[in-house]
Enzyme design. Structure first.
Site, mmCIF file in Angstrom:
data_model
loop_
_atom_site.group_PDB
_atom_site.id
_atom_site.type_symbol
_atom_site.label_atom_id
_atom_site.label_comp_id
_atom_site.label_asym_id
_atom_site.label_seq_id
_atom_site.Cartn_x
_atom_site.Cartn_y
_atom_site.Cartn_z
ATOM 1 N N HIS A 205 2.431 2.979 -9.099
ATOM 2 C CA HIS A 205 2.286 1.526 -9.299
ATOM 3 C C HIS A 205 3.509 0.944 -10.009
ATOM 4 O O HIS A 205 3.929 -0.174 -9.718
ATOM 5 C CB HIS A 205 1.005 1.218 -10.085
ATOM 6 C CG HIS A 205 -0.251 1.569 -9.352
ATOM 7 N ND1 HIS A 205 -0.423 1.315 -8.012
ATOM 8 C CD2 HIS A 205 -1.398 2.183 -9.760
ATOM 9 C CE1 HIS A 205 -1.620 1.739 -7.634
ATOM 10 N NE2 HIS A 205 -2.233 2.272 -8.668
ATOM 11 N N SER B 209 -7.471 -5.644 -5.085
ATOM 12 C CA SER B 209 -8.543 -6.186 -4.253
ATOM 13 C C SER B 209 -9.890 -6.124 -4.969
ATOM 14 O O SER B 209 -10.052 -5.405 -5.962
ATOM 15 C CB SER B 209 -8.625 -5.402 -2.933
ATOM 16 O OG SER B 209 -9.274 -4.163 -3.148
ATOM 17 N N TRP C 145 2.732 7.948 -2.789
ATOM 18 C CA TRP C 145 4.150 8.086 -3.195
ATOM 19 C C TRP C 145 4.231 8.916 -4.484
ATOM 20 O O TRP C 145 5.063 9.815 -4.606
ATOM 21 C CB TRP C 145 4.738 6.693 -3.403
ATOM 22 C CG TRP C 145 6.210 6.651 -3.668
ATOM 23 C CD1 TRP C 145 7.214 6.545 -2.745
ATOM 24 C CD2 TRP C 145 6.855 6.688 -4.966
ATOM 25 N NE1 TRP C 145 8.434 6.520 -3.379
ATOM 26 C CE2 TRP C 145 8.239 6.599 -4.735
ATOM 27 C CE3 TRP C 145 6.387 6.775 -6.276
ATOM 28 C CZ2 TRP C 145 9.170 6.597 -5.769
ATOM 29 C CZ3 TRP C 145 7.318 6.788 -7.315
ATOM 30 C CH2 TRP C 145 8.686 6.696 -7.046
ATOM 31 N N ASP D 105 0.824 -1.208 0.000
ATOM 32 C CA ASP D 105 0.000 0.000 0.000
ATOM 33 C C ASP D 105 0.861 1.263 0.000
ATOM 34 O O ASP D 105 1.970 1.268 0.531
ATOM 35 C CB ASP D 105 -0.914 -0.019 1.232
ATOM 36 C CG ASP D 105 -2.068 0.951 1.085
ATOM 37 O OD1 ASP D 105 -2.356 1.371 -0.053
ATOM 38 O OD2 ASP D 105 -2.682 1.290 2.108
ATOM 39 N N GLY D 106 0.297 2.318 -0.576
ATOM 40 C CA GLY D 106 0.961 3.627 -0.536
ATOM 41 C C GLY D 106 1.520 4.087 -1.875
ATOM 42 O O GLY D 106 2.156 5.136 -1.951
ATOM 43 N N ARG E 90 -11.835 2.117 -8.555
ATOM 44 C CA ARG E 90 -10.878 3.136 -9.011
ATOM 45 C C ARG E 90 -11.148 3.525 -10.474
ATOM 46 O O ARG E 90 -11.914 2.866 -11.159
ATOM 47 C CB ARG E 90 -9.457 2.595 -8.843
ATOM 48 C CG ARG E 90 -9.194 2.314 -7.375
ATOM 49 C CD ARG E 90 -7.749 2.140 -7.073
ATOM 50 N NE ARG E 90 -7.575 1.914 -5.641
ATOM 51 C CZ ARG E 90 -6.422 1.964 -5.024
ATOM 52 N NH1 ARG E 90 -5.331 2.209 -5.703
ATOM 53 N NH2 ARG E 90 -6.348 1.745 -3.723
ATOM 54 N N LEU F 198 10.280 -21.140 -4.143
ATOM 55 C CA LEU F 198 9.477 -20.200 -3.356
ATOM 56 C C LEU F 198 8.087 -20.251 -3.962
ATOM 57 O O LEU F 198 7.947 -20.338 -5.183
ATOM 58 C CB LEU F 198 10.046 -18.784 -3.511
ATOM 59 C CG LEU F 198 9.133 -17.612 -3.140
ATOM 60 C CD1 LEU F 198 9.022 -17.471 -1.626
ATOM 61 C CD2 LEU F 198 9.678 -16.301 -3.716
HETATM 62 C C1 IPE Z 1 -5.327 -2.771 -0.130
HETATM 63 O O1 IPE Z 1 -5.013 -1.436 -0.283
HETATM 64 C C2 IPE Z 1 -5.337 -3.454 -1.472
HETATM 65 C C3 IPE Z 1 -4.028 -3.635 -2.085
HETATM 66 C C4 IPE Z 1 -2.884 -3.303 -1.555
HETATM 67 C C5 IPE Z 1 -4.040 -4.261 -3.377
HETATM 68 P P1 IPE Z 1 -6.133 -0.325 -0.469
HETATM 69 O O2 IPE Z 1 -5.431 0.970 -0.595
HETATM 70 O O3 IPE Z 1 -7.043 -0.697 -1.574
HETATM 71 O O4 IPE Z 1 -6.944 -0.438 0.904
HETATM 72 P P2 IPE Z 1 -7.702 0.665 1.732
HETATM 73 O O5 IPE Z 1 -8.602 1.400 0.787
HETATM 74 O O6 IPE Z 1 -6.681 1.554 2.349
HETATM 75 O O7 IPE Z 1 -8.449 -0.114 2.775
HETATM 76 C C1 IPE Z 2 -1.680 0.034 -3.347
HETATM 77 O O1 IPE Z 2 -1.389 1.385 -3.374
HETATM 78 C C2 IPE Z 2 -1.823 -0.565 -4.725
HETATM 79 C C3 IPE Z 2 -3.193 -0.962 -5.085
HETATM 80 C C4 IPE Z 2 -4.217 -0.927 -4.293
HETATM 81 C C5 IPE Z 2 -3.402 -1.455 -6.450
HETATM 82 P P1 IPE Z 2 -2.550 2.445 -3.421
HETATM 83 O O2 IPE Z 2 -2.894 2.709 -4.856
HETATM 84 O O3 IPE Z 2 -3.688 2.041 -2.569
HETATM 85 O O4 IPE Z 2 -1.837 3.723 -2.808
HETATM 86 P P2 IPE Z 2 -2.476 4.800 -1.840
HETATM 87 O O5 IPE Z 2 -3.017 4.057 -0.653
HETATM 88 O O6 IPE Z 2 -3.549 5.501 -2.612
HETATM 89 O O7 IPE Z 2 -1.344 5.683 -1.482
HETATM 90 MG MG MG Z 3 -4.083 2.352 -0.595
#
Ligand code: IPE
Ligand code: IPE
Ligand code: MG
Length: 247
Positions: free
Chosen positions: A44, A72, A32, A27-28, A78, A137
């Protein structure tokens, strides 16, 4: 060039203290990219590079199972632009690993792959089939994955068996449910790592993480390094897991 060029790496803890199965909630990426004034897709791409580095390191230090939350069931909300960008990365990555099967990684797609465009779904099926005998793995990619959705699928399969007269309701055990999950035969998750500062599971492997340990960090996934993973593994090795028992 090898994707999983094996390096001699000393694990940060004794091999028997390593988790067998680590789950990563990557996540993040969006934040970033935003910090750099760039579109989310840029995050990404950077996150994909981190994924490859961390996965390769997991193999080098001897982790047997590594699960990565890629997309997810909730991420369909999105924008089309973001989703199309993720498809593009998936295609590139699936092709890349397909041509490196000799490096020994087994790939399992966890989630309902039929929701993806047909060519991606076919690439996923082929990769699973062609890598099924690999043992270096086990890399689990959670794509269109949601824990509740997975349990629903499991319940449907079990209900069909009952309806067909092949299973009695009183013979349904916890193991029956586990056997009908996408992760059938894979050990439960020992350690979940979530970067980016969010303190939640977001529907990630909810059954498999019932007794996992959790490690949260504020680092955004594209900035997550092998040293950060070492820190999480050292932290994990110092925890006392009791599984409900008493000392
Ligand atoms: C969880 O992250 C899903 C993935 C990392 C693929 P999200 O950014 O979608 O989750 P929330 O919205 O913070 O719960
Ligand atoms: C996780 O990063 C990747 C996916 C869910 C596909 P995010 O896209 O959720 O990044 P933030 O949470 O918006 O920073
Ligand atoms: Mg996220």
């Amino acid at each position: 060039m090898a994707l999983f060029a094996k390096k001699e790496v000393t694990p940060p803890v004794a091999p028997e203290q390593l988790p067998v199965h680590v789950g990563f909630i990557m996540d993040g990426n969006g934040r970033w990219a935003k910090k750099r004034g760039m579109p989310r897709g840029f995050g990404h791409i950077a996150g994909g590079k981190t994924y490859q580095k961390i996965l390769s390191y997991c193999r080098d230090i001897g982790i047997k199972y590594a699960s990565f939350y890629v997309f997810s069931t909730e991420n369909w909300s999105r924008s089309q632009e973001e989703i199309q960008g993720i498809y593009k990365l998936m295609r590139q990555y699936l092709d890349d690993v397909q041509s490196h099967l000799a490096e020994g990684v087994r790939w399992i797609i966890v989630g309902d792959k039929t929701a993806f465009p047909a060519d991606i779904c076919e690439r996923m099926k082929k990769l699973e089939e062609d890598s099924k005998d690999n043992t270096e793995l086990v890399a689990l990619m959670c794509c269109n994955y949601g824990g509740r959705n997975e349990l629903m699928h499991s319940a449907r399969e079990i209900a069909a068996l009952v309806k067909a007269g092949k299973l009695e309701p009183e013979d349904i055990t916890e193991q029956t449910l586990a056997d009908h999950l996408y992760t059938a035969g894979i050990p439960d998750v020992d350690l979940v790592i979530r970067p980016s500062g969010e303190l939640r599971l977001s529907n990630f492997l909810i059954w498999q993480c019932a007794y996992a340990e959790y490690y949260f960090t504020n680092i955004l996934w594209p900035d997550f390094t092998t040293e950060d993973l070492d820190k999480a593994l050292i932290d994990y090795a110092g925890r006392g897991r009791r599984f409900g028992g008493a000392e």
